[in-house]
Design an enzyme around this catalytic site. Structure first.
Site, mmCIF file in Angstrom:
data_model
loop_
_atom_site.group_PDB
_atom_site.id
_atom_site.type_symbol
_atom_site.label_atom_id
_atom_site.label_comp_id
_atom_site.label_asym_id
_atom_site.label_seq_id
_atom_site.Cartn_x
_atom_site.Cartn_y
_atom_site.Cartn_z
ATOM 1 N N GLY A 24 28.471 43.300 33.036
ATOM 2 C CA GLY A 24 29.277 44.292 33.720
ATOM 3 C C GLY A 24 30.545 43.673 34.375
ATOM 4 N N SER A 25 31.228 43.862 35.349
ATOM 5 C CA SER A 25 32.322 43.844 35.736
ATOM 6 C C SER A 25 32.683 42.219 35.708
ATOM 7 C CB SER A 25 32.913 44.519 36.991
ATOM 8 O OG SER A 25 32.867 45.799 36.820
ATOM 9 N N VAL A 26 31.852 41.336 36.011
ATOM 10 C CA VAL A 26 32.108 39.991 35.934
ATOM 11 C C VAL A 26 32.850 39.396 34.549
ATOM 12 C CG1 VAL A 26 31.159 37.471 35.915
ATOM 13 C CG2 VAL A 26 30.034 39.301 37.438
ATOM 14 N N LYS A 78 35.030 40.915 33.242
ATOM 15 C CA LYS A 78 36.670 41.177 33.350
ATOM 16 C C LYS A 78 37.347 40.004 33.591
ATOM 17 C CE LYS A 78 35.869 45.910 35.040
ATOM 18 N NZ LYS A 78 35.777 46.718 36.180
#
Length: 749
Positions: free
Chosen positions: A325-327, A329
């Site tokens: 997920g967004s980690v 990014k």
């Protein structure tokens, strides 16, 4: 007169006798050759078995220490209780032995009788791992009843796990033969196990032991010891907070956390929750796991049982894969910065979605973020912005950095069972526009937790990908260092300048954005939240996919020392997002771990104004003296009772309380009704509401969690349950969290 044998007959008889002697001698000689040379080893072993009794003396396994030399696992002397049927010459003696040993060992009498009647066996084991009190009781019984060699106790060793379930998924356990079966115990079995000794005793024709002069003993060589990188205190902090998060958020597929030294790759803590008790590893911690075994058919039961225990014993931090997920990014931002594909002034527009290859891919905020600069894109965790950033990077560079950060290879951590994610990510040739877009914000591929924390450390430590490790030293039985592990740099992935800028960006995520639940007064914490969807597993009602809530953070942001990854797999709470439920776990751990590591807080002016302080010592003073002292210290005062001397104070002397709080002075033993107050229910109150309720109830409140300036903070937890009766002036600890936006269920439409 008869004639004697003729010369011819004598000759024939002589030849026949010679032939007979030759055949007989040849047969004997052939048998001797067979016994001595062809099957010599077999007959020699058979003779030795008839003449000698050999007992193994197990070597003690080495001790396992934490990084501060606290013993986590030790070995102690125990005994194996053995019957010698050859030394039991009557049924009466066997019955006496059975009657005596059965209650001491708490085993069935008939089992001992059955083993004692087996005359074909020299030794019959009736109990293993017997500890000193039982050993003493058996010794007394043997002496008092003249049992002799019919009952023999052979020295053995047993593993003792000092902290029960602490570090269970790392340490592992041994079997009855002292062989490592899981974790460190298995990975370093050849180092820990040592060399067993032997006791060889000569036997006479009656198969009983000959005098002590005929005994030979070969001493065992104890195993080497290990010093781990694990810090027992930090491990305890992690397990405590992770266990609470699992319970409060109804996490159905376990949780994992890793704390790593950013600069060296040393693992300071690694936990899987729920775990199991190292002293009873074959007991199931979860009744639902036993239900799986009970529901299996007879044909399936053996395999299901194996699978269930493998699941219980597995170290989720290294054996599982998940969509980050967004980690992730963090890494898309790192590669874009390093390749100068973006700058801080670049802007991106988010209408709430992005059309890629004819497919609509949603943002977490479906109404859109509007125009964002690069820092804002990371702070708001905007999916469309990162799809645009990923497009700038392009599939070739994206995959090269993905590979360089270590996401295509095992980390090499010195534990068994590290999973490979080969085939679970998009190779360069498969990074078509949609795959590149979704990969840019951390979906449609999988990594392992140990890969993630290792790569994250590289992003914030100056760009160096370290090899994680968990054993720092090997010691011999005298405590001398036999082997020492040194930090290993695999490669430099990004420049120190890019890493420094990234640290500042990640700090802003915690200080002003979605990671605010990781905020700690006095410390500069950076990090990134993540909430990924499981593409192939939906909730029971089938309406939405299960989620994985995660947070990866580090501190101090200006000079990173430690990093932590928290993963909650399939939470069922109302707000199952990384920022809402995973970030607080890191905050709780860091609040304890940072001071423990000697990293002291540095408060800002606003933090100092709101920092907690200690209540002064007032008992024994006159009320006027106490009031003067409290006024000078900035506290309010309430007096209960008609006396002139302070007999009791709440909060008590030196206890932590908020600045400007109220200290209640009791001047008589009987506090009366005025001294008792009922704790309100602070759930979901704002800071202003909680303060008003506390003042109205005559209580002090100590605020933990996000900063006091957060307007959208709400109370998520209180240290004393609502409706509890306490003394006026008691300090109630309230935890405040930042409200985190819900991610949409369907990212791709």
């Amino acid at each position: 007169m008869s004639k004697g044998p003729t010369r011819k007959m004598v000759l024939k008889m002589t030849v026949l006798m010679v032939l007979l002697v030759f055949v007989a001698f040849g047969t004997v000689l052939g048998q001797l050759v067979n016994i001595q040379f062809i099957n010599g080893d077999y007959y020699q072993e058979k003779a030795i078995n008839q003449q000698l009794r050999t007992s193994t003396v197990n070597a003690a396994r080495g001790t396992i220490y934490d990084c501060n030399m606290k013993p986590l696992v030790t070995s102690g002397t125990v005994w194996t209780v053995v019957l010698s049927p050859a030394d039991i010459d009557s049924d009466e003696k066997l019955a006496k032995i059975a009657d005596g040993l059965a209650p001491i060992l708490e085993i069935d009498r008939e089992t001992i009788i059955e083993k004692g009647q087996n005359k074909n066996s020299q030794f019959q084991i009736i109990a293993r791992k017997v500890e000193k009190p039982v050993f003493d009781a058996i010794s007394t019984f043997v002496v008092d009843n003249d049992i002799g060699n019919a009952v023999v106790m052979i020295e053995d060793s047993k593993r003792y796990y000092s902290y029960g379930d602490l570090g269970a998924s790392i340490i592992g356990f041994t079997g009855t033969d002292n062989q490592g079966l899981q974790g460190i115990e298995a990975a370093y079995d050849d180092v820990l196990q040592g060399v067993d000794g032997k006791v060889v005793v000569a036997k006479n024709a009656y198969q009983t032991d000959m005098p002590f002069d005929y005994e030979t003993q070969i001493e065992p060589q104890d195993g080497n010891s290990l010093v781990l990188t694990i810090d027992e205190s930090i491990q305890a902090f992690v397990e405590r907070s992770l266990e609470t998060a699992v319970q409060e958020n109804d996490v159905s597929n376990r949780a994992a956390a890793i704390v790593m030294n950013v600069k060296t790759g040393e693992i300071l803590a690694m936990a899987t929750e729920p775990d199991y008790d190292l002293t009873e590893p074959f007991e199931l911690y979860d009744s639902s796991l036993q239900s799986l075994i009970d529901a299996a058919s007879e044909e399936e039961k053996e395999q299901v049982t194996k699978d269930v225990f493998d699941y219980q014993w597995s170290n989720k931090a290294i054996t599982d894969t998940y969509e980050p997920g967004s980690v992730f990014k963090t890494f898309t931002a790192a590669m874009a910065l390093e390749e100068k594909k973006v700058s801080a002034s670049d802007t991106f527009f988010c209408p709430g979605y992005q059309i890629v290859g004819g497919i609509r891919i949603n943002c977490a905020k479906t109404t859109g973020h509007g125009s964002l600069d690069f820092w804002g894109a990371l702070q708001k965790s905007c999916n469309p912005s990162f799809m645009q950033i990923g497009e700038r990077v392009g599939p070739h560079l994206f995959f090269q950095y993905f590979k360089s950060f270590g996401f295509t290879e095992k980390t090499g951590i010195d534990l068994l069972g590290e999973a490979s994610n080969t085939g679970l990510y998009h190779k360069e040739e498969a990074l078509n526009p949609v795959e590149l877009a979704t990969s840019s914000f951390g979906q449609t591929f999988k990594v392992t937790p140990i890969q993630m924390i290792t790569a994250f450390c590289a992003a914030v430590n100056g760009g160096y990908l370290m090899e994680p490790y968990i054993v720092s030293k090997v010691l011999d039985s005298d405590g001398n260092i036999v082997e020492s592990t040194q930090p290993t740099v695999r490669r430099q992935v990004i420049s120190a300048e890019t890493s420094a800028e990234l640290c500042q960006m990640l700090e802003s995520v915690v200080s002003i954005s979605g990671g605010r639940n990781a905020y700690i007064p006095g410390y500069r914490v950076g990090g990134k939240t993540g909430t990924s969807q499981k593409q192939d597993k939906y909730a029971e009602d089938g309406t939405r996919p299960y989620r994985i809530a995660s947070f990866c953070g580090f501190a101090p942001a200006d000079d990173p020392q430690i990093a932590m990854l928290v993963i909650l797999d399939e939470p069922h709470g109302a707000n199952a997002n990384g920022g809402a439920i995973a970030a607080p776990v890191l905050r709780e751990v860091f609040e304890d771990a940072l001071p423990h590591l000697g990293i002291q807080p540095v408060y800002s002016e606003s933090e100092l104004e709101n920092a907690d302080t200690s209540a002064p010592a007032l008992v024994g003073l006159t009320t006027s003296q106490a009031q003067t002292k409290l006024t000078q210290s900035g506290f309010n005062t309430k007096i209960i009772g008609s006396g002139d001397t302070v007999l009791k104070q709440v909060p008590s002397q030196y206890s932590t309380m908020p600045r400007g709080g109220t200290v209640v002075l009791y001047t008589s033993e009987d506090t009366g009704q005025e001294g008792d107050v009922v704790v309100p229910d602070f759930s979901n109150m704002t800071l202003a509401q909680a303060n008003a309720a506390a003042v109205g109830a005559g209580l002090n409140v100590r605020i933990t969690g996000i900063g006091l300036e957060s307007a959208d903070a709400f109370c998520s937890k209180q240290s004393i349950d609502a409706q509890t009766t306490v003394l006026r002036g008691t300090v109630i600890e309230l935890e405040f969290l930042h409200k985190v936006e819900e991610n949409v269920d369907n990212l791709i439409e």
